[in-house]
Design a protein around this motif. Sequence first.
Motif, PDB file in Angstrom:
ATOM      1  N   THR A  74       0.800  -1.236   0.000  1.00 52.58           N
ATOM      2  CA  THR A  74       0.000   0.000   0.000  1.00 52.58           C
ATOM      3  C   THR A  74       0.825   1.275   0.000  1.00 52.58           C
ATOM      4  O   THR A  74       1.806   1.369   0.707  1.00 52.58           O
ATOM      5  N   PHE A  75       0.362   2.251  -0.761  1.00 51.81           N
ATOM      6  CA  PHE A  75       0.900   3.610  -0.684  1.00 51.81           C
ATOM      7  C   PHE A  75      -0.123   4.417   0.110  1.00 51.81           C
ATOM      8  O   PHE A  75      -1.067   4.971  -0.430  1.00 51.81           O
ATOM      9  N   TYR A 113      -2.227   7.077   2.301  1.00 46.82           N
ATOM     10  CA  TYR A 113      -2.390   8.528   2.387  1.00 46.82           C
ATOM     11  C   TYR A 113      -1.819   8.999   3.716  1.00 46.82           C
ATOM     12  O   TYR A 113      -1.897   8.285   4.721  1.00 46.82           O
ATOM     13  N   GLU A 116      -6.310  14.423   7.731  1.00 46.71           N
ATOM     14  CA  GLU A 116      -7.780  14.365   7.703  1.00 46.71           C
ATOM     15  C   GLU A 116      -8.297  13.072   8.330  1.00 46.71           C
ATOM     16  O   GLU A 116      -7.777  11.996   8.067  1.00 46.71           O
ATOM     17  N   THR A 151      -4.945  -0.549   4.678  1.00 45.92           N
ATOM     18  CA  THR A 151      -5.123   0.535   3.698  1.00 45.92           C
ATOM     19  C   THR A 151      -5.387   1.914   4.290  1.00 45.92           C
ATOM     20  O   THR A 151      -5.094   2.919   3.635  1.00 45.92           O
ATOM     21  N   GLN A 166      -0.071   9.291  -6.325  1.00 48.51           N
ATOM     22  CA  GLN A 166       0.227  10.594  -5.727  1.00 48.51           C
ATOM     23  C   GLN A 166      -0.875  11.599  -6.062  1.00 48.51           C
ATOM     24  O   GLN A 166      -1.311  12.364  -5.207  1.00 48.51           O
ATOM     25  N   HIS A 226      -3.902  10.913  -3.879  1.00 49.70           N
ATOM     26  CA  HIS A 226      -3.729  11.502  -2.533  1.00 49.70           C
ATOM     27  C   HIS A 226      -4.055  12.996  -2.560  1.00 49.70           C
ATOM     28  O   HIS A 226      -4.804  13.496  -1.725  1.00 49.70           O
ATOM     29  N   LYS A 271      -7.587  13.193  -0.924  1.00 47.68           N
ATOM     30  CA  LYS A 271      -7.209  13.122   0.499  1.00 47.68           C
ATOM     31  C   LYS A 271      -7.380  11.718   1.061  1.00 47.68           C
ATOM     32  O   LYS A 271      -7.787  11.520   2.209  1.00 47.68           O
ATOM     33  N   LYS A 272      -7.145  10.746   0.237  1.00 46.60           N
ATOM     34  CA  LYS A 272      -7.114   9.349   0.663  1.00 46.60           C
ATOM     35  C   LYS A 272      -6.374   8.570  -0.416  1.00 46.60           C
ATOM     36  O   LYS A 272      -5.933   9.159  -1.404  1.00 46.60           O
ATOM     37  N   SER A 273      -6.234   7.267  -0.214  1.00 50.59           N
ATOM     38  CA  SER A 273      -5.434   6.523  -1.183  1.00 50.59           C
ATOM     39  C   SER A 273      -6.308   5.737  -2.150  1.00 50.59           C
ATOM     40  O   SER A 273      -7.428   5.334  -1.822  1.00 50.59           O
ATOM     41  N   GLU A 310      -5.702   2.752  -3.058  1.00 50.43           N
ATOM     42  CA  GLU A 310      -5.847   1.412  -2.498  1.00 50.43           C
ATOM     43  C   GLU A 310      -7.016   1.327  -1.524  1.00 50.43           C
ATOM     44  O   GLU A 310      -7.779   0.364  -1.545  1.00 50.43           O
TER      45      GLU A 310
END
Lengths: 316, 316
Positions: A155-156, A158, A162, A195, B123, B126, B130-132, B134
């Motif tokens: 996982t990348f 965030y 927030e 995640t 990127q 994100h 504001k989240k991923s 995944e």
Amino acid sequence: MATIKVPPSVPSPAEDAEQLQKAFAGWGANEGLIISILAHRNAAQRKVIRRMYAERYGEDLLKALDKELSGDFERSVLLWTLDPAERDAFLSNEATKKSTSSSWLPMEIACTRSSMELFMVKQAYHARYKKSLEEDVAYHTAGDIRKLLVPLVSTFRYEGPEVNMTLARFEAKILHEKIQEKAYNHDELIRIVTTRSKAQLTATLIHYNKEFGNAINKDLKADPNDEFLKLLRSAIKCLTCPEKHFEKVLRLAMNKLGTDEWALTRVVTTRAEVDMQQIKEQYHKRNGVSLDRAIANETSGDYKKMLLALVGPEDA
Amino acid sequence: MATIKVPPSVPSPAEDAEQLQKAFAGWGANEGLIISILAHRNAAQRKVIRRMYAERYGEDLLKALDKELSGDFERSVLLWTLDPAERDAFLSNEATKKSTSSSWLPMEIACTRSSMELFMVKQAYHARYKKSLEEDVAYHTAGDIRKLLVPLVSTFRYEGPEVNMTLARFEAKILHEKIQEKAYNHDELIRIVTTRSKAQLTATLIHYNKEFGNAINKDLKADPNDEFLKLLRSAIKCLTCPEKHFEKVLRLAMNKLGTDEWALTRVVTTRAEVDMQQIKEQYHKRNGVSLDRAIANETSGDYKKMLLALVGPEDA
């Protein structure tokens, strides 16, 4: 906060490289000189010294160190000298080749580094091993350990601050339900842990504690020897309070009959420039003795000098 | 190979921005002018035009386009104008909110982009949401679809040309065993498809075909309507011969009663600058008609003009 001490006025990288070369000359290396230079330079400075050394003397500094030094001292100097991303790639690769009990190492790296740092580890892994961290971790694990470890490493996450409180409450409830059902390896539990951003996960776990009366890791101690649960608890600790994880690794490394130098060297070299100050505080609080004193009691010779130079004396 | 045509001498970004602003002035936009500029600039050029437009006119070019245009034409121009990583982030996010039948879109993006491009999508995700990526993909899927889709989206695959033939034979055998057992969702099968480099996977599948007599996707057609198998076959196609995947998406989008503009616009805008030439060749070979003629038959107005400008006329 880091614990290494870089002098206010640092010699030029060329001078440092020259001094190192002198330390290798003659019969037997000058270990004191090596420590006095490398242990007091930050990652960016060590990188330039290494490049400068290669340019001037036609040999990788790491290779020269490898020829001159030996044992635990050598390992500590080599790990320290490596670029952080390269070092993590090296440690992860080493772990995938070891027994399953080392399978948590890629977890430690994935969960305690920032998302961008982890990405750079993956790039370093490609460059050095001509394959991906993910494929090696997946190939060398199986079952529930793989089910948890591979997404942790992949996982990348965030990283913003927030937090969605509605979601935190909702997912705390899912976690509690699955734990009540002893469905520790449930897809939903793994999804949440692997995640969500650290900020979101922390909010979820605070709510869990408030709503259901226990810290989640207490509820995950059903069987203290179950390897999967150990990995899960460690991952949660690494994601939400890494200094506690590292304190425990150090404590176990030095509480044993015979020190676990592999773990001790790893934690000191990977954290000295990051959060070793917090780890030291945690260690003192938990063990009633300062970390530098504990290390001094457990180690000796140049290895001891190297670790103490990185950890620094107790500030309190 | 790309199909867009950038003129040998391009006006300055400031001039392009000014022309676009003129195209928006007055009652009704000058669609022809918009197409003549944007459809004939590459991603780097469009990026500078967008920045220049914002600096000069205090408004995001995308917002201005959004106000002036409408329908399928608007969507094609907006998607095209977006930076590729932003565009993929947008498309993925849109897909996670749709029904499960769109769950393959993040797969298409994960499997047909390079590892570094996919990382840039993450990127951009994100930054914008504001989240991923995944966590959204994992949250909006379940069961076997999730089991395959999340690692596809997460892995940072190695991209070098190195192939381990022993491993290829070994893993071809695993794949064949699992398929024989109808264990299509087996951990090992998913591990191989989701973590190996494209070069390694291709070698494995060539060996599979040679050793076991069928292309793997033929053996994975046990139930042509099973959603998981469909996703698995598409992923394998995207990883090993993306132009065949895109040809099929275009064919289905235009074979229906009523064109699927959502799919048509997506493929044209995301591939025009990458491999549309190969997709066109594949399309002509498979359908006996050129892609530009097919598009011209299925669409109309400015939307048609925009798509044809991106796809270009048949070269053959």
